[in-house]
Motif scaffolding. Structure first.
Motif, PDB file in Angstrom:
ATOM      1  N   SER A 102      42.918 -83.738 -46.212  1.00 39.21           N
ATOM      2  CA  SER A 102      42.038 -84.549 -45.570  1.00 39.21           C
ATOM      3  C   SER A 102      40.325 -83.823 -45.463  1.00 39.21           C
ATOM      4  CB  SER A 102      42.423 -84.591 -43.826  1.00 39.21           C
ATOM      5  OG  SER A 102      42.467 -83.260 -43.241  1.00 39.21           O
ATOM      6  N   GLU A 106      45.191 -88.829 -43.786  1.00 37.91           N
ATOM      7  CA  GLU A 106      43.896 -89.518 -43.914  1.00 37.91           C
ATOM      8  C   GLU A 106      42.660 -88.649 -43.642  1.00 37.91           C
ATOM      9  OE1 GLU A 106      43.331 -92.791 -44.056  1.00 37.91           O
ATOM     10  OE2 GLU A 106      45.642 -92.923 -44.464  1.00 37.91           O
ATOM     11  N   THR A 159      39.440 -86.670 -43.062  1.00 38.02           N
ATOM     12  CA  THR A 159      38.524 -86.492 -41.802  1.00 38.02           C
ATOM     13  C   THR A 159      37.057 -86.199 -42.011  1.00 38.02           C
ATOM     14  OG1 THR A 159      39.436 -84.125 -41.994  1.00 38.02           O
ATOM     15  CG2 THR A 159      40.670 -85.896 -40.513  1.00 38.02           C
ATOM     16  N   ILE A 170      36.051 -88.810 -47.117  1.00 41.08           N
ATOM     17  CA  ILE A 170      36.161 -90.281 -46.911  1.00 41.08           C
ATOM     18  C   ILE A 170      35.480 -90.910 -47.961  1.00 41.08           C
ATOM     19  CG2 ILE A 170      35.358 -91.855 -45.178  1.00 41.08           C
ATOM     20  CD1 ILE A 170      35.546 -89.890 -42.951  1.00 41.08           C
ATOM     21  N   ARG A 181      37.483 -90.845 -51.237  1.00 40.60           N
ATOM     22  CA  ARG A 181      38.588 -91.737 -51.264  1.00 40.60           C
ATOM     23  C   ARG A 181      38.382 -93.199 -51.505  1.00 40.60           C
ATOM     24  NH1 ARG A 181      44.243 -91.730 -47.671  1.00 40.60           N
ATOM     25  NH2 ARG A 181      44.805 -93.819 -48.072  1.00 40.60           N
TER      26      ARG A 181
END
Length: 479
Positions: free
Chosen positions: A58, A86, A88, A93, A96
């Motif tokens: 993450s 997911e 973080t 972020i 991805r």
């Protein structure tokens, strides 16, 4: 020489590059991911692999994985992504969102790119992260780790509960201490370092020496010279119980290039070794005219040995190595005598000897071996050679990590050889720091040569001594 950074130093370098040099964090992540992809592509072509999966965490290490997967896809390589959690971090972020590779629910491929955790991990792994690490290890696939195997502490190389065992680690920007200390050498596999433009603002780091760095310690000898030119080494070693320690120390010292090797030992040791080493000068007393003295190997722990060390410290002006029973005598009767000295000193403890010297728990030493060695060296004004899979050499100002060697050295007698060889190097005129670095490196190289010939299982200390000349010839480009 290669720099070896702590986690704090690496974070400072990242921050400096972004805030002062003006590089964006996303640009650096893009370079890191592409660099990892370069190495993955080479491995896949070399082995004929058909598929790869990037296992992403993450944080920013996961972000590197997403970038790597996208880069591999754009090169026409069959790649998928397994997301452990997911994202973080901001970088993860964004990476991805930009990744168009197919996502998968199983960790299965010819090659796995491990991008679960980076060097910033400071807690034990549990839950789904531990499951992912264990799945990677159980896969049977070729494993490439991004920067450091997930679960390996970047500062000390200890496993944080569990850790990935990599075949190849793509080191980003600079080596970290965790690559080499404790479990690091076993878990990282081969390492390749990739420059992504990160600038290190500091000037003081631990260093790893190369053949070219050690070569200057073996400059050409002048024909117009004699044995006095190359100094005298006095080995104070051996007892009725430990004859071999004196033999191994003298055998290594004789290969160091010094002019004289003198042995101060018990009478029965002397009588046993005269036929073996007729070139050694045997004596009953310590020779204070020698350029270097090594004491403690096989002497037995006693107050008499401790008193000899005190007398040397107060009256000798050369270079002194305290090893083995000499270290144990310091532990038993007191280390403060090191503060009152006229000579330069090298101490050569392994972790348990260092535990006895410092009173620190073994776990505390293993969690910060570099910091512990640096603190001790500064406090007592000595050079410390903390022996281990990767040995740490520190004089309070400079620090080196020696990674030369094999498990062939994990046998009795290796420390005796090291002290003997180092004593000879000191006699030749090397400083305490340089002699410690050079001795650890050359004996490690000789062990590698010996292991290639006989395997780690079958190599003896005597084999390592016999192959010292091959190590020196390799360093001086004579073979």
């Amino acid at each position: 020489m290669e720099r070896v950074l702590s986690n704090t130093q690496m974070r400072a370098a990242d921050a400096y590059t972004v805030k002062v040099q003006g590089q964006s964090a996303q640009t650096l992540m893009a370079r890191a991911g592409a660099a990892i992809a370069d190495e993955v592509e080479k491995i896949m072509k070399k082995h004929g692999f058909k598929s790869a999966v990037a296992v992403c965490g993450s944080g920013n290490n996961g972000g590197d994985g997403y970038v790597c997967a996208e880069s591999l896809k754009n090169r026409g390589i069959a790649v998928s992504v397994y997301a452990v959690a997911e994202p973080t971090s901001e970088g993860c972020i964004l990476a991805r969102k930009a990744c168009t590779a197919e996502f998968t629910h199983e960790i299965k491929a010819d090659l796995i790119v491990d991008c679960i955790f980076g060097t910033g991990l400071c807690r034990d792994i549990g839950g789904k992260f531990a499951e992912a690490v264990n799945a990677v290890n159980a896969s049977g696939a070729y494993v490439v780790s991004a920067d450091i195997p997930s679960g390996l502490n970047g500062d000390n190389g200890l496993m944080q509960g569990c850790a990935v065992k990599a075949d190849l680690t793509v080191v980003i920007a600079e080596y970290k201490l965790g690559h080499f200390l404790n479990d690091g050498l076993d878990l990282c596999g081969k390492t390749v370092k990739k420059d992504i433009g990160i600038i290190c603002p500091q000037t003081t780091y631990a260093e790893i020496y190369s053949d070219e760095d050690i070569k200057p310690f073996f400059i050409g000898r002048k024909r117009n010279s004699h044995k006095g030119t190359y100094g005298s080494a006095n080995i104070v070693a051996g007892s009725s119980e430990y004859l071999g320690a004196a033999a191994l120390a003298c055998g290594a010292a004789l290969k160091s290039g010094c002019g004289y090797v003198k042995l101060t030992t018990a009478e029965m040791v002397k009588l046993s070794l005269v036929p073996v080493y007729p070139q050694v000068i045997f004596s009953d007393g310590i020779d204070f005219n020698s350029h270097s003295i090594a004491i403690g190997m096989g002497c037995g722990v006693s107050k008499d040995l401790y008193n000899k060390i005190i007398y040397i410290l107060e009256n000798y002006e050369g270079a002194l190595i305290i090893d083995a029973d000499g270290l144990n005598a310091l532990s038993e009767y007191g280390t403060d005598i090191l503060l009152n000295k006229r000579c330069k000193i090298i101490l050569t403890p392994h972790v348990k000897e260092f535990f006895r010297l410092t009173g620190a728990e073994v776990g505390t030493i293993l969690s910060d071996p570099v910091g512990m060695a640096q603190s001790f060296a500064k406090k007592f004004g000595v050079t410390v050679l903390l022996k281990g899979a990767a040995s740490i050499i520190c004089d309070g100002e400079r620090t080196a990590v020696n990674v030369r060697g094999t498990t062939a050295l994990a046998k009795g007698g290796s420390g005796d050889m090291l002290s003997g060889y180092m004593c000879g190097l000191l006699a030749r005129g090397l400083s305490t720091y340089d002699a410690a670095v050079c001795a650890a490196y050359v004996l490690g190289l000789s062990a590698e040569i010996s292991s290639a010939e006989k395997t780690d299982y079958c190599v003896t200390a005597e084999d390592v001594i016999k192959n010292l000349h091959f190590a020196v010839r390799r360093l001086t480009n004579k073979i």
